[in-house]
Design a protein around this motif. Sequence first.
Motif, mmCIF file in Angstrom:
data_model
loop_
_atom_site.group_PDB
_atom_site.id
_atom_site.type_symbol
_atom_site.label_atom_id
_atom_site.label_comp_id
_atom_site.label_asym_id
_atom_site.label_seq_id
_atom_site.Cartn_x
_atom_site.Cartn_y
_atom_site.Cartn_z
ATOM 1 N N LEU A 46 1.002 -1.181 0.157
ATOM 2 C CA LEU A 46 0.116 0.070 0.038
ATOM 3 C C LEU A 46 0.683 1.143 -0.035
ATOM 4 O O LEU A 46 0.541 2.184 -0.703
ATOM 5 C CB LEU A 46 -0.720 0.080 1.493
ATOM 6 N N TRP A 47 1.870 1.231 0.931
ATOM 7 C CA TRP A 47 2.874 2.431 0.763
ATOM 8 C C TRP A 47 3.461 2.598 -0.492
ATOM 9 O O TRP A 47 3.469 3.855 -1.048
ATOM 10 C CB TRP A 47 3.824 2.194 1.850
ATOM 11 N N GLU A 48 3.633 1.719 -1.446
ATOM 12 C CA GLU A 48 4.371 1.859 -2.617
ATOM 13 C C GLU A 48 3.365 2.438 -3.731
ATOM 14 O O GLU A 48 3.475 3.159 -4.863
ATOM 15 C CB GLU A 48 4.906 0.591 -3.305
ATOM 16 N N ALA A 49 2.245 1.852 -3.340
ATOM 17 C CA ALA A 49 0.968 2.514 -4.497
ATOM 18 C C ALA A 49 0.533 4.003 -4.054
ATOM 19 O O ALA A 49 0.507 4.667 -4.808
ATOM 20 C CB ALA A 49 -0.211 1.534 -3.951
ATOM 21 N N ALA A 50 0.692 4.164 -2.536
ATOM 22 C CA ALA A 50 0.354 5.627 -2.242
ATOM 23 C C ALA A 50 1.517 6.437 -2.704
ATOM 24 O O ALA A 50 1.181 7.535 -2.793
ATOM 25 C CB ALA A 50 0.389 5.611 -0.681
ATOM 26 N N ASN A 51 2.751 6.018 -2.725
ATOM 27 C CA ASN A 51 3.843 6.917 -2.936
ATOM 28 C C ASN A 51 3.726 7.293 -4.756
ATOM 29 O O ASN A 51 4.487 8.342 -5.109
ATOM 30 C CB ASN A 51 5.309 6.234 -2.902
ATOM 31 N N LYS A 52 2.893 6.686 -5.273
ATOM 32 C CA LYS A 52 2.595 7.164 -6.738
ATOM 33 C C LYS A 52 1.898 8.511 -6.765
ATOM 34 O O LYS A 52 1.976 9.370 -7.910
ATOM 35 C CB LYS A 52 1.840 6.008 -7.615
ATOM 36 N N LEU A 107 -4.500 3.159 -6.807
ATOM 37 C CA LEU A 107 -4.333 3.082 -5.426
ATOM 38 C C LEU A 107 -5.677 2.427 -4.975
ATOM 39 O O LEU A 107 -5.866 1.698 -4.236
ATOM 40 C CB LEU A 107 -4.302 4.495 -4.903
ATOM 41 N N LEU A 108 -6.757 2.757 -5.563
ATOM 42 C CA LEU A 108 -8.001 2.320 -5.078
ATOM 43 C C LEU A 108 -8.088 0.845 -5.519
ATOM 44 O O LEU A 108 -8.447 -0.015 -4.686
ATOM 45 C CB LEU A 108 -9.189 2.942 -5.980
ATOM 46 N N ASP A 109 -7.656 0.380 -6.505
ATOM 47 C CA ASP A 109 -7.428 -0.977 -6.878
ATOM 48 C C ASP A 109 -6.600 -1.821 -6.080
ATOM 49 O O ASP A 109 -6.923 -2.953 -5.502
ATOM 50 C CB ASP A 109 -6.766 -1.125 -8.507
ATOM 51 N N THR A 110 -5.425 -1.311 -5.390
ATOM 52 C CA THR A 110 -4.489 -1.828 -4.363
ATOM 53 C C THR A 110 -5.372 -2.124 -3.305
ATOM 54 O O THR A 110 -5.311 -3.052 -2.587
ATOM 55 C CB THR A 110 -3.342 -1.048 -4.366
ATOM 56 N N GLY A 115 -6.507 17.900 -6.808
ATOM 57 C CA GLY A 115 -6.510 17.574 -8.491
ATOM 58 C C GLY A 115 -5.476 16.221 -8.852
ATOM 59 O O GLY A 115 -4.586 16.495 -9.566
ATOM 60 N N LEU A 116 -5.751 15.280 -8.088
ATOM 61 C CA LEU A 116 -4.919 14.163 -8.376
ATOM 62 C C LEU A 116 -5.074 13.571 -9.328
ATOM 63 O O LEU A 116 -6.279 13.517 -10.268
ATOM 64 C CB LEU A 116 -5.411 13.054 -7.008
ATOM 65 N N ASP A 117 -4.080 12.982 -10.027
ATOM 66 C CA ASP A 117 -4.107 12.300 -11.371
ATOM 67 C C ASP A 117 -4.991 11.005 -11.159
ATOM 68 O O ASP A 117 -4.906 10.177 -10.424
ATOM 69 C CB ASP A 117 -2.490 11.715 -11.701
ATOM 70 N N VAL A 168 1.804 16.735 -4.543
ATOM 71 C CA VAL A 168 1.140 16.685 -3.152
ATOM 72 C C VAL A 168 2.188 16.262 -2.206
ATOM 73 O O VAL A 168 2.696 15.305 -2.069
ATOM 74 C CB VAL A 168 -0.015 15.510 -3.482
ATOM 75 N N GLU A 169 2.180 17.233 -1.088
ATOM 76 C CA GLU A 169 3.055 16.857 -0.160
ATOM 77 C C GLU A 169 2.440 15.809 0.790
ATOM 78 O O GLU A 169 1.331 15.471 1.009
ATOM 79 C CB GLU A 169 2.939 18.322 0.659
ATOM 80 N N PRO A 170 3.431 14.994 1.627
ATOM 81 C CA PRO A 170 3.047 14.114 2.518
ATOM 82 C C PRO A 170 1.902 14.581 3.648
ATOM 83 O O PRO A 170 1.127 13.719 3.697
ATOM 84 C CB PRO A 170 4.384 13.672 3.309
ATOM 85 N N ALA A 171 1.960 15.774 4.106
ATOM 86 C CA ALA A 171 1.203 16.278 4.921
ATOM 87 C C ALA A 171 -0.223 16.234 4.331
ATOM 88 O O ALA A 171 -1.205 16.173 5.190
ATOM 89 C CB ALA A 171 1.619 17.673 5.427
ATOM 90 N N GLU A 172 -0.187 16.309 3.154
ATOM 91 C CA GLU A 172 -1.561 16.283 2.249
ATOM 92 C C GLU A 172 -2.223 15.015 2.154
ATOM 93 O O GLU A 172 -3.144 14.549 2.432
ATOM 94 C CB GLU A 172 -1.533 17.322 1.111
#
Length: 540
Positions: free
Chosen positions: A35-41, A156-159, A147-149, A46-50
């Motif tokens: 999940l972390w790898e997927a989130a990093n995409k 990410l949803l799929d993961t 404004g996420l890609d 977008v900052e980590p704080a966001e």
Amino acid sequence: MAKQKKETDNEGLQASLKTKTKREQIKEKTIEVTLWEAANKLRGSVEPAEYKHVVLGLIFLKFASDKFEEHRAKLIAEGKEKYIEMPEFYNMNNVFFLEETSRWSYLIKRAKQNDIALLIDTALHTIEKNNKALKGALPDNYFSRLGLDVTKLASLLDTINDIDTNKDPKQDVVGKVYEYFLSKFALAEGKGKGEFYTPKSIVNLIAEMIEPYKGIIYDPACGSGGMFVQSVKFIEAHHGNKKEISIYGQEYTNTTYKLAKMNLAIRGISGNLGEKAADTFLDDQHKDLKADFIMANPPFNQKDWRAENELTDDPRWRGYDVPPKSNANYGWILNMVSKLSENGVAGFILANGALSGGGEEYKIRRKLIENNLVEAIVIIPRDTFYTTDISVTLWILNKNKKARMVEINSKQKHYRDREKEILFMDLRRWGQEFEKQFIELTDEEIGQVAENYHNWQQADYKKTYKNVPEYCYSASFEEIQANDFSLVPSKYIQFIDRDSEIDFDTEMKRIQKDFKTLLQEEKQSQEQLINAFKTLGYEL
């Protein structure tokens, strides 16, 4: 038709194999890492704080949906199909009611649509509106605003879709993922940020030492709620009943307040975090609270926490000097002292400077010691926290330190009152490295420290506890008084002079020989330089 069916079957088989392969990969890597790898995409603009709110919001959605669908199926199986769209039949069982547009199945079908961000925001808003326990907890318009890609968000949803949160309730899959993400976000945000997270090993240490089995637990700077989660884990690990505790907390930052409420909701923990995010000093959300246990990691060395003439007559300082506005450390201490019940115990982290400060801090510290509130001081290893590399201290305050008389002279039967003794422990050389730059205490070390502390607490502690050089020392009130009420452990714990193991005569002879050689080499260099100038016809 047969050909079409065969093609459909092949597609289904390929999809099944693909899903199986993905799930095997998740199992191999662990859900948290995948999940972390997927989130990093999602990183980039977008900052980590966001984006922590984006990711954790999605994890919450999946968790809430799985619980909802499980309970919905149960109602149908029990012949209560006419109640499946009535919120009351979910809320009464600690399950959040979800309208169709808030369910994970609805969102995952539309994951690749251009308006998926808006659909997720709407889902979160609707869930919060329909469930009072989630008031002020969920991300508000994060997905649309950032404004996420769409492709990365769909991935990410799929993961997340591959997580079966109901598969093994004992494993607390979502809780583990949430905790892992909080720690990774704290690491990603770096020094001076990530204040929402207290390292797990420190929370475990506090819980093991003060043992919050039952009663009211309070955290005046609760961050993402890690202290509460670990308290519940401690109770469950020791076969207690989490229904016998009540949780109260307060958090200043609004986004972190949301994280805490979501963290508790994910784990089915009910708690009172106040009506809103608010400053503990200026807008105390629990003015009349008396807690049996306090666990806290307040901001270190907070400056200008009050104005010059502000809070000077606050009832929380009654009987003590007013904490200086230049540093909030003793403001936090006295806030916690004021919240302790008659037999309350507090375990909290502060910067080491609080152990020996002068002025008002000295006067407050002296009074705390004279009032017999300070029970233990533990120096934590450096680099334990993600937000600072300084060494910090764990304080244990106890409003019911046991009165224990200890024989110090068997012939004359002379006793001293051990009630005012303070246990000092130094863990600076403890812990193991992780992430190549941080230190954490191991479970074994935490158990050893807690056992040492509890052994020391016993009435006949001479049988179970002993002072150990470079580790621990039980100091009498007279010793502390002689050190002008300093709580710096090194003033009490014996440290071995390792220089005493050096053979100085041998070392001095070696140094003398080396120095003599250096002087000879320097003389030779000077002579060579003088001769060189003479050759050129110059005299020096």
